[in-house]
Structure formats: structure tokens, C-alpha cells
Design a protein around this motif. Structure first.
Motif, short mmCIF file in Angstrom:
data_model
loop_
_atom_site.label_atom_id
_atom_site.label_comp_id
_atom_site.label_asym_id
_atom_site.label_seq_id
_atom_site.Cartn_x
_atom_site.Cartn_y
_atom_site.Cartn_z
N GLU A 103 -5.18 -44.29 -15.22
CA GLU A 103 -3.08 -42.93 -14.89
C GLU A 103 -2.17 -43.25 -16.49
O GLU A 103 -1.20 -43.00 -16.11
N GLY A 104 -2.76 -44.62 -16.96
CA GLY A 104 -2.15 -45.00 -17.84
C GLY A 104 -0.67 -46.18 -17.38
O GLY A 104 0.36 -46.11 -17.77
N GLU A 105 -0.66 -46.01 -16.23
CA GLU A 105 0.02 -47.23 -15.50
C GLU A 105 -0.39 -48.75 -15.58
O GLU A 105 -1.47 -48.86 -15.53
N ALA A 106 0.72 -49.65 -15.43
CA ALA A 106 0.70 -51.14 -14.92
C ALA A 106 -0.05 -51.68 -13.91
O ALA A 106 0.46 -51.38 -12.81
N ASP A 107 -1.87 -52.72 -14.13
CA ASP A 107 -2.18 -53.13 -12.61
C ASP A 107 -2.83 -54.23 -12.87
O ASP A 107 -2.43 -55.04 -14.21
N VAL A 108 -2.80 -54.92 -11.33
CA VAL A 108 -3.56 -55.70 -11.70
C VAL A 108 -4.69 -56.24 -10.76
O VAL A 108 -4.61 -55.14 -9.80
N ASP A 109 -6.29 -56.28 -11.71
CA ASP A 109 -7.27 -56.88 -11.58
C ASP A 109 -7.33 -57.92 -10.70
O ASP A 109 -7.46 -59.08 -10.70
N GLU A 110 -7.64 -57.89 -8.76
CA GLU A 110 -7.17 -59.27 -7.90
C GLU A 110 -8.61 -59.96 -8.27
O GLU A 110 -8.32 -61.34 -7.99
N GLY A 111 -9.39 -59.47 -8.25
CA GLY A 111 -10.95 -60.87 -8.77
C GLY A 111 -10.92 -60.95 -10.01
O GLY A 111 -11.53 -62.05 -9.85
N ARG A 112 -10.11 -61.27 -11.32
CA ARG A 112 -10.09 -61.31 -12.25
C ARG A 112 -8.77 -61.79 -12.34
O ARG A 112 -7.89 -62.37 -11.74
N GLY A 113 -9.28 -63.49 -13.49
CA GLY A 113 -7.54 -63.80 -13.91
C GLY A 113 -7.95 -65.61 -13.09
O GLY A 113 -8.86 -66.16 -12.92
N GLU A 114 -7.09 -66.53 -13.87
CA GLU A 114 -6.89 -67.96 -13.50
C GLU A 114 -7.03 -67.84 -11.91
O GLU A 114 -6.24 -68.28 -10.94
N VAL A 115 -7.78 -69.11 -11.15
CA VAL A 115 -7.74 -70.03 -9.99
C VAL A 115 -6.21 -70.39 -9.60
O VAL A 115 -6.03 -71.17 -10.34
#
Length: 169
Positions: A103-115
Motif C-alpha cells: 500500500e506504499g506505507e512504511a512497515d516493519v518485517d519482524e522476522g528479519r533484522g538484527e537479533v
């Protein structure tokens, strides 16, 4: 008025049992529960038994205790040296990876990123290491009392823990 041979034998057995349980790392409370005496009585029996041990055996006992402390210290340092991650509900917690969704909105993928690192185990290891070192200092007599000079009208109260005041008289 002396003790009967049966009472002396029972006292010797109780003393040996207190020493055996203490060498296994039991607390005085646990020893007291097992023997049907108070924690304080278990402590008294332990110290009386230590006083009755010849000096050569005391040296061997201190070496045995020092060896146990060394093993505990190695384990604590191993915990201190490891990396620990935060876990919540059985899953590793991550910082999340920001992205733009469909939808063109900022979101966060909780499954990825730094531990997310967990410092609590390291802090507990530090606390444990300090406690082990404090015990070692007591065992080896490294902490000598510091003489304090107090002047003026001051009331001073000393509390001695682990010392039978009757033995000091």
C-alpha cells in the motif's frame, strides 16, 4: 555427668553427616531439614566438626573447596564469554527490518533484522564470579579485617555472622 556412649556415637554420626552434606554443597538449611535440626544447629555442628579436624586435613579440605570454586568459576566465565539472544514465547527477538508495503506505507518485517542481544545472563555471570571470588577470599583468609578508629560519642554495634560467640569467651 558425661554423655552416654550411644549419645556420643549419635553426635559423631550427625557431625560426619553434616560434613558430608556440606561437602556436597548443601545449605545449612537443607542440612538441618535432613537431620531434623535447625539451620543454626547444623551450622554449629559444622563449625565444631571443622575445629576438631587436624590442621593437615583442614588444608586438604580447603584445597577441595578451592577446586570446587575453580570449577564454578570456569562455568561462570564460559557463560560470560557466550553471546546471548533475547527469546520471547519461544522465538528469537529481532529488531525488525523496515520496508514499504504494497500500500506504499512504511512497515516493519519482524522476522528479519538484527537479533536483540540479552545482557542478563552476562550480568548474572559477573555477579556469580564476584560471589565465588568473595567465597574464595573467605576460605583462604584473604580478607583481613580493617581496624576502625571511632572518636566522639558514637555507639557502635557489631554483628558477627557465622561465629559462635560462646567460642570467643
Amino acid at each position: 555427668m558425661g554423655s552416654s556412649p550411644a549419645k556420643k556415637e549419635e553426635a559423631a554420626h550427625q557431625s560426619a553427616e553434616v560434613m558430608r552434606l556440606r561437602r556436597q554443597g548443601q545449605t545449612f538449611e537443607a542440612i538441618g531439614e535432613q537431620l531434623g535440626v535447625t539451620r543454626q544447629r547444623a551450622h554449629q555442628i559444622y563449625w565444631a566438626a571443622l575445629k576438631a579436624i587436624p590442621a593437615q586435613e583442614v588444608t586438604a579440605y580447603r584445597a577441595e573447596q578451592a577446586e570446587r570454586l575453580d570449577e564454578m568459576l570456569r562455568e561462570a566465565y564460559a557463560v560470560l564469554g557466550r553471546e546471548h539472544v533475547t527469546v520471547s514465547q519461544g522465538k528469537v527477538v529481532r529488531m525488525g527490518q523496515p520496508y514499504i508495503n504494497d500500500e506504499g506505507e512504511a512497515d516493519v518485517d519482524e522476522g528479519r533484522g538484527e537479533v536483540v542481544r540479552d545482557d542478563a545472563p552476562k550480568l548474572m555471570a559477573i555477579k556469580t564470579i564476584l560471589q565465588i571470588e568473595e567465597r574464595r577470599a573467605k576460605l583462604m583468609g584473604l580478607d583481613t579485617p580493617v581496624k576502625q578508629i571511632v572518636g566522639g560519642e558514637v555507639d557502635v554495634t557489631y554483628n558477627f555472622e557465622g561465629v559462635d560467640l560462646g567460642d570467643l569467651r
